[in-house]
Design an enzyme around this catalytic site. Sequence first.
Site, short mmCIF file in Angstrom:
data_model
loop_
_atom_site.label_atom_id
_atom_site.label_comp_id
_atom_site.label_asym_id
_atom_site.label_seq_id
_atom_site.Cartn_x
_atom_site.Cartn_y
_atom_site.Cartn_z
CG ASP A 199 -2.30 0.53 0.92
OD1 ASP A 199 -2.90 1.15 1.81
OD2 ASP A 199 -2.75 0.37 -0.23
CB ILE A 200 4.45 1.54 -0.23
CG1 ILE A 200 5.35 2.43 0.62
CG2 ILE A 200 5.13 1.11 -1.52
CD1 ILE A 200 5.11 2.20 2.09
CE LYS A 242 0.10 -7.07 -7.36
NZ LYS A 242 0.84 -6.07 -6.61
CB SER A 251 -3.48 -11.27 -2.39
OG SER A 251 -2.58 -10.29 -1.92
CB ALA A 311 2.45 -9.30 -4.02
N1 LIG Z 1 1.96 9.82 -4.44
C1 LIG Z 1 0.68 9.44 -4.35
N2 LIG Z 1 -0.31 10.31 -4.66
C2 LIG Z 1 -1.61 9.93 -4.59
N3 LIG Z 1 -2.04 8.71 -4.20
C3 LIG Z 1 -1.07 7.82 -3.87
C4 LIG Z 1 0.32 8.12 -3.94
N4 LIG Z 1 1.00 7.01 -3.56
C5 LIG Z 1 0.09 6.08 -3.27
N5 LIG Z 1 -1.16 6.56 -3.47
C6 LIG Z 1 -2.42 5.85 -3.25
O1 LIG Z 1 -2.24 4.98 -2.12
C7 LIG Z 1 -2.92 3.73 -2.36
C8 LIG Z 1 -1.88 2.61 -2.33
O2 LIG Z 1 -1.02 2.79 -3.45
P1 LIG Z 1 -0.69 1.55 -4.40
O3 LIG Z 1 -1.94 0.81 -4.76
O4 LIG Z 1 0.15 2.06 -5.51
O5 LIG Z 1 0.16 0.67 -3.39
P2 LIG Z 1 1.00 -0.64 -3.70
O6 LIG Z 1 2.36 -0.47 -3.13
O7 LIG Z 1 0.93 -0.94 -5.17
O8 LIG Z 1 0.20 -1.75 -2.87
P3 LIG Z 1 0.21 -3.36 -3.06
O9 LIG Z 1 1.27 -3.86 -2.13
O10 LIG Z 1 -1.17 -3.76 -2.69
O11 LIG Z 1 0.51 -3.63 -4.51
C9 LIG Z 1 -3.61 3.85 -3.71
O12 LIG Z 1 -4.95 4.31 -3.52
C10 LIG Z 1 -2.81 4.94 -4.40
O13 LIG Z 1 -3.58 5.64 -5.39
C1 LIG Z 2 -3.26 -7.33 0.07
C2 LIG Z 2 -2.11 -6.35 -0.10
N1 LIG Z 2 -2.62 -5.17 -0.84
C3 LIG Z 2 -0.96 -6.96 -0.88
N2 LIG Z 2 -1.45 -7.38 -2.17
C4 LIG Z 2 -0.31 -8.12 -0.15
C5 LIG Z 2 0.52 -7.64 1.01
C6 LIG Z 2 1.20 -8.77 1.74
C7 LIG Z 2 2.03 -8.27 2.90
C8 LIG Z 2 2.65 -9.40 3.70
C9 LIG Z 2 3.58 -8.85 4.79
O1 LIG Z 2 4.70 -8.38 4.45
O2 LIG Z 2 3.14 -8.79 5.96
MG LIG Z 3 0.20 -2.53 -6.17
#
Ligand SMILES: Nc1ncnc2c1ncn2[C@@H]1O[C@H](COP(=O)(O)OP(=O)(O)OP(=O)(O)O)[C@@H](O)[C@H]1O
Ligand SMILES: C[C@H](N)[C@H](N)CCCCCC(=O)O
Ligand SMILES: [Mg+2]
Length: 220
Positions: free
Chosen positions: A12-13, A37, A41, A116
């Site tokens: 979620d980063i 990807k 999940s 992921a």
């Molecule tokens: N710089 C940013 N500006 C606006 N929204 C952001 C930014 N960075 C992240 N977000 C938002 O935060 C949420 C999480 O980002 P994202 O889905 O890219 O995470 P992720 O690292 O791909 O997560 P996952 O581990 O599930 O793949 C999303 O709603 C995304 O739009």
């Molecule tokens: C569901 C979530 N958005 C990702 N797809 C999966 C994240 C797994 C994290 C596991 C961990 O490091 O604790």
């Molecule tokens: Mg992602």
Amino acid sequence: MSALFVAGTGTDIGKTHVACTLIRVLKARGLAVDAFKPVVSGFDPADPSSSDPARLANALGDPAALPRISPRRYLAPVAPNLAARLEGDTLALEDLVADCRAALAGDHDLMLVEGAGGVMSPLTDDATNLDLIATLDLPVLLIAGSYLGTISHVLTALVALRARGATIAAIVMSESLDAPDLVQTADALGAFERETPIFLAPRAEHWDASALAEHLAKGL
Ligand SMILES: Nc1ncnc2c1ncn2[C@@H]1O[C@H](COP(=O)(O)OP(=O)(O)OP(=O)(O)O)[C@@H](O)[C@H]1O
Ligand SMILES: C[C@H](N)[C@H](N)CCCCCC(=O)O
Ligand SMILES: [Mg+2]
């Protein structure tokens, strides 16, 4: 460099957010970009629109590419190996590697492979994203947040990646909600990480990724 592994310091980063912006900028520059990807999940087949593969497919301008982008899709929003087990599947690193290599064999200027979770989040019962990165031997685009605590998470991820011989093409600090000043945080990180360029993704639906694109395009 015809491929990058988009890794995060956590889940979620901003991995997908940054990847989608980068895809749009590189496509606008005429590059053939693709995304993969290997496992997702938290994927709801009844409402896939906000899923990673759907967002990546939309960024590619090919919504129908979703199943190709993520052939292994699971509902539970937990680590992929756990989500797969809940659906009677057992993930194996060699299968994820084979899927990635098949995707990497395609015709493109740049393939973005998104992991992921974070660098050492589990993908299978005995392998993490780091094992996949090391096996594929891809350069890494490391995505970090800007929350208080991110500096330790980035430096720790870099130690783990380098210990397995991974090269880091760039770091992108994607602005987190309710976080300290983005520029100050990136500068504080830069005092400890001088090898890898750090790019900023301010909190916005669209941000200027041209400097990042130019840096990465040099390696193509
Ligand atoms: N710089 C940013 N500006 C606006 N929204 C952001 C930014 N960075 C992240 N977000 C938002 O935060 C949420 C999480 O980002 P994202 O889905 O890219 O995470 P992720 O690292 O791909 O997560 P996952 O581990 O599930 O793949 C999303 O709603 C995304 O739009
Ligand atoms: C569901 C979530 N958005 C990702 N797809 C999966 C994240 C797994 C994290 C596991 C961990 O490091 O604790
Ligand atoms: Mg992602």
